[in-house]
Motif scaffolding. Structure first.
Motif, PDB file in Angstrom:
ATOM      1  N   CYS A 178      -7.230   6.279  15.090  1.00 47.01           N
ATOM      2  CA  CYS A 178      -5.803   5.988  15.255  1.00 47.01           C
ATOM      3  C   CYS A 178      -5.004   7.235  14.948  1.00 47.01           C
TER       4      CYS A 178
ATOM      5  N   HIS B   4      -0.159  -0.689   1.088  1.00 45.77           N
ATOM      6  CA  HIS B   4      -0.974  -1.044   2.262  1.00 45.77           C
ATOM      7  C   HIS B   4      -2.385  -0.490   2.109  1.00 45.77           C
TER       8      HIS B   4
ATOM      9  N   ASP C  37       2.388   5.493   0.576  1.00 47.80           N
ATOM     10  CA  ASP C  37       2.411   6.862   1.093  1.00 47.80           C
ATOM     11  C   ASP C  37       3.351   7.740   0.259  1.00 47.80           C
TER      12      ASP C  37
ATOM     13  N   ARG D 146     -12.975   3.215  14.258  1.00 49.10           N
ATOM     14  CA  ARG D 146     -11.536   2.956  14.424  1.00 49.10           C
ATOM     15  C   ARG D 146     -10.837   4.308  14.392  1.00 49.10           C
TER      16      ARG D 146
ATOM     17  N   VAL E 172      -6.463  -0.134   4.465  1.00 46.60           N
ATOM     18  CA  VAL E 172      -7.246  -0.402   5.677  1.00 46.60           C
ATOM     19  C   VAL E 172      -8.593  -0.939   5.216  1.00 46.60           C
TER      20      VAL E 172
ATOM     21  N   TYR F  74       6.098   0.066   9.770  1.00 46.93           N
ATOM     22  CA  TYR F  74       6.386  -0.705   8.547  1.00 46.93           C
ATOM     23  C   TYR F  74       7.021   0.218   7.512  1.00 46.93           C
TER      24      TYR F  74
ATOM     25  N   VAL G 193      -1.519   8.444  12.959  1.00 47.94           N
ATOM     26  CA  VAL G 193      -0.549   7.959  11.967  1.00 47.94           C
ATOM     27  C   VAL G 193       0.558   8.995  11.832  1.00 47.94           C
TER      28      VAL G 193
ATOM     29  N   THR H 178       1.284   3.393  12.610  1.00 48.68           N
ATOM     30  CA  THR H 178      -0.087   3.580  13.107  1.00 48.68           C
ATOM     31  C   THR H 178      -0.093   3.276  14.593  1.00 48.68           C
TER      32      THR H 178
ATOM     33  N   ASN I 148      -6.690   9.722  12.244  1.00 50.04           N
ATOM     34  CA  ASN I 148      -7.677   9.210  11.289  1.00 50.04           C
ATOM     35  C   ASN I 148      -8.846   8.588  12.032  1.00 50.04           C
TER      36      ASN I 148
ATOM     37  N   TYR J  34     -12.220   6.064  11.097  1.00 56.72           N
ATOM     38  CA  TYR J  34     -12.982   5.283  10.115  1.00 56.72           C
ATOM     39  C   TYR J  34     -14.245   4.832  10.827  1.00 56.72           C
TER      40      TYR J  34
ATOM     41  N   LEU K 180      -5.437  -3.335   9.129  1.00 59.14           N
ATOM     42  CA  LEU K 180      -4.421  -2.739   8.257  1.00 59.14           C
ATOM     43  C   LEU K 180      -3.716  -3.896   7.544  1.00 59.14           C
TER      44      LEU K 180
ATOM     45  N   HIS L 263      -2.589   1.750  -1.321  1.00 61.98           N
ATOM     46  CA  HIS L 263      -1.788   2.902  -1.731  1.00 61.98           C
ATOM     47  C   HIS L 263      -0.383   2.795  -1.152  1.00 61.98           C
TER      48      HIS L 263
ATOM     49  N   TRP M 206       4.922   9.555  10.119  1.00 66.72           N
ATOM     50  CA  TRP M 206       5.972   9.059   9.220  1.00 66.72           C
ATOM     51  C   TRP M 206       7.330   9.477   9.760  1.00 66.72           C
TER      52      TRP M 206
END
Ligand SMILES: O=C(O)CCC(=O)C(=O)O
Ligand SMILES: [Fe+2]
Length: 227
Positions: free
Chosen positions: A171, A159, A98, A169, A161, A153, A173, A118, A85, A87, A132, A96, A175
């Protein structure tokens, strides 16, 4: 449990990945979001099919699969290949949760998301904002880590951002479907494993109490794990 794992990569390694990623083709993040998330997402993401995304993603997962603290905390069964991602000014990701079920690429079936992660690839002082925020049972936790650090988490957490006000930014991400679905059970196993590791260093593997606690760890795993 929200857990920060520091220095999964050195700052230099993280910045090298960030540098390579910065030159790639970024697309509107809404394309990768579920219908609810799409309404709150104004970031960009990298096309996962590009060679660069796949090679950096594999590098990240190889390091994590050999990282004792990550393994102990996440007890991974399946890991979704890393996504990226970005930003930039004004970019944000509103509140939101996930998606619960995700499709693994290459027809590898589906997975349940138990943990979200992340990995920060930009230096914390390279951008303003971009924290975050994760809602936990102890209130909202604010996370902004150094390049190379990772936060883990529960995917059940709401959560977001915060908008990035200056700079960029970047990063990664991803799952995880854990062998232990229940957050509380997974936390108990993590705490126990950390104690066993410390005691093993102090007393050696042959110590009878270390052996007994190791046995208890595995017997709890047998009760709680599903493969
Ligand atoms: O950028 C982040 O730290 C989190 C992104 C996120 O929540 C998501 O991609 O679902
Ligand atoms: Fe998310």
């Amino acid at each position: 449990m929200l857990l920060a794992i520091e220095s999964v990569f050195s700052v230099e390694e993280a910045l090298e990945m960030r540098q390579q990623l910065a030159q790639s083709q970024w697309v509107d993040g809404k394309l990768s979001a579920g219908s609810q998330a799409a309404t709150v997402k104004t970031n960009q993401h990298l096309d996962d099919r590009t060679e660069l995304a796949q090679s950096i993603g594999s590098r990240i997962l190889a390091v994590l699969n050999a990282h004792p603290q990550f393994i102990s905390a996440a007890l991974p069964n399946k890991i979704m290949p890393a996504k990226f991602n970005r930003y930039t000014e004004g970019g944000q990701y509103g509140a939101h949760v996930d998606s619960s079920i995700m499709s693994l690429p290459g027809g590898m079936g589906q997975m349940r998301t138990d943990l979200s992660a992340t990995l920060f690839l930009s230096r914390a002082d390279d951008y303003d904002g971009g924290e975050l925020l994760v809602e936990t049972q102890f209130g909202t936790q604010e996370v902004k880590l150094e390049a190379g650090d990772l936060v883990l988490y529960p995917s059940t957490s709401l959560h977001q951002v915060n908008p990035v006000l200056k700079g960029a930014r970047i990063c990664s991400v991803f799952w995880i479907q854990s062998l232990v679905r229940d957050n509380q059970q997974r936390e108990i196993l993590y705490e126990l494993d950390q104690s066993v590791q410390t005691l093993t260093l102090e007393r050696g593997q042959g110590d009878s109490e270390v052996s007994r606690l190791t046995g208890i760890y595995h017997n709890l795993m047998r009760c709680w794990a599903t493969t």
